[in-house]
Design a protein around this motif. Structure first.
Motif, short mmCIF file in Angstrom:
data_model
loop_
_atom_site.label_atom_id
_atom_site.label_comp_id
_atom_site.label_asym_id
_atom_site.label_seq_id
_atom_site.Cartn_x
_atom_site.Cartn_y
_atom_site.Cartn_z
N LEU A 132 0.80 -1.33 0.10
CA LEU A 132 0.14 0.10 -0.09
C LEU A 132 0.91 1.10 0.03
O LEU A 132 1.95 1.34 0.82
CB LEU A 132 -0.98 -0.17 1.18
CG LEU A 132 -1.81 1.20 1.28
CD1 LEU A 132 -3.04 1.03 0.33
CD2 LEU A 132 -2.59 1.08 2.49
N GLY A 133 0.74 2.21 -1.06
CA GLY A 133 1.68 3.36 -1.14
C GLY A 133 3.01 2.97 -1.25
O GLY A 133 3.72 3.85 -0.81
N TYR A 138 5.47 -7.49 3.65
CA TYR A 138 6.80 -8.30 3.43
C TYR A 138 6.94 -8.70 2.08
O TYR A 138 6.01 -8.48 1.23
CB TYR A 138 6.81 -9.65 4.48
CG TYR A 138 5.50 -10.45 4.32
CD1 TYR A 138 5.72 -11.50 3.36
CD2 TYR A 138 4.18 -10.37 4.70
CE1 TYR A 138 4.72 -12.49 3.26
CE2 TYR A 138 3.37 -11.17 4.61
CZ TYR A 138 3.49 -12.23 3.75
OH TYR A 138 2.44 -13.21 3.61
N PHE A 139 8.22 -9.43 1.78
CA PHE A 139 8.43 -10.08 0.49
C PHE A 139 8.50 -11.21 0.54
O PHE A 139 8.89 -12.05 1.43
CB PHE A 139 9.62 -9.25 0.04
CG PHE A 139 9.47 -7.79 -0.23
CD1 PHE A 139 9.22 -7.20 -1.30
CD2 PHE A 139 9.99 -6.91 0.89
CE1 PHE A 139 9.02 -5.91 -1.59
CE2 PHE A 139 9.88 -5.59 0.74
CZ PHE A 139 9.43 -5.09 -0.45
N GLY A 196 -0.38 -10.52 -3.30
CA GLY A 196 0.91 -10.42 -3.82
C GLY A 196 0.95 -9.47 -5.03
O GLY A 196 -0.06 -9.36 -5.95
N ALA A 197 2.07 -8.58 -5.10
CA ALA A 197 2.14 -8.07 -6.53
C ALA A 197 3.98 -7.94 -6.81
O ALA A 197 4.70 -8.07 -5.96
CB ALA A 197 1.77 -6.46 -5.96
N PHE A 198 4.07 -8.23 -8.23
CA PHE A 198 5.34 -8.13 -8.59
C PHE A 198 6.11 -7.01 -8.23
O PHE A 198 5.75 -5.81 -8.22
CB PHE A 198 5.33 -8.13 -10.28
CG PHE A 198 4.80 -9.33 -10.71
CD1 PHE A 198 5.69 -10.56 -11.07
CD2 PHE A 198 3.48 -9.39 -11.35
CE1 PHE A 198 5.09 -11.74 -11.44
CE2 PHE A 198 3.18 -10.57 -12.22
CZ PHE A 198 3.85 -11.73 -12.02
#
Length: 234
Positions: A132-133, A138-139, A196-198
């Motif tokens: 967000l923003g 975490y990754f 998840g987002a790339f």
């Protein structure tokens, strides 16, 4: 002396008949049905086995249907070896064969071809979770599925050459071809980690050149070339 002269005449006549028989053009019979496989499908970007058929009903015209089973990627692998494709490809063409004197000569042809491919590829990448923003909780390194669909058309030219040194009845042929055309590509991703987002979107620019992009649909040129073997069944 007379017997010698008669024998000489018979010998010369026999030689002339033998030469005429060897030089006589070989006319293939139609229709013909042949099996065919690609020698270069094993090194394609989406690689696998091609086994197709060709039906030729006259000297000038034939059609081919060539399905391929895609199950690995020969020339490309990331450092973790996680590029694993699975899918199929179908090519179909209508061939116009140039005139030739007999089946021992090369058989030149031109053909429009339809191309369709669908493949799902397992890939591994880094995802930001619940971002967000620009800030992520975490990754996570995760495996996802990239689904690709191609539809296109092309025009190709090629040559069939009988491999007479292997089988003298001209049933086995070697084919070489080149072509040019266009195809549309559409990409979707599935099996992404929840939320998840790339971190780095997939690079789908032409030849992997340029900035990374999440472009999901594009039009690309096709410049196919390859080698094939075909065997005439009847």
């Amino acid at each position: 002396m007379k017997q010698f002269f008669c024998a000489l005449c018979l010998f010369l006549l026999a030689e002339r008949v033998s030469y005429a028989q060897k030089a006589a053009p070989i006319e293939p019979s139609y229709p013909q049905l042949s099996l065919r496989t690609s020698l270069t499908s094993w090194i394609d970007y989406d690689a696998g086995l091609m086994l197709g058929i060709n039906y030729r009903w006259s000297k000038q015209y034939s059609v081919s249907l060539e399905p391929s089973w895609i199950f690995y990627n020969g020339p490309v692998s990331d450092e973790n070896g996680k590029i694993i494709p699975s899918g199929f490809k179908i090519r179909a063409d209508f061939r116009f064969h140039m005139p030739r004197r007999n089946s021992r000569e090369p058989d030149f042809f031109v053909a429009p071809e339809f191309h369709y491919k669908t493949v799902g590829t397992k890939r591994e990448d880094l995802f930001g979770i619940n971002c967000l923003g620009g800030q992520c909780a975490y990754f996570q390194q995760a495996i996802y599925t990239e689904r690709k669909r191609e539809i296109g058309g092309l025009v190709k030219a090629g040559m069939l050459t009988p491999l007479t040194f292997i089988n003298k009845n001209n049933r086995l042929n070697f084919e070489v071809y080149v072509g040019i055309g266009l195809k549309t590509l559409r990409f979707t991703e599935t099996d992404l980690p929840i939320g998840g987002a790339f971190v780095n979107p997939p690079n789908r620019s032409l030849f992997q050149i340029g900035n990374q992009t999440s472009l999901n649909k594009s039009i690309r040129p096709m410049l196919p070339a390859g080698l094939k073997l075909s065997f005439i069944l009847k």
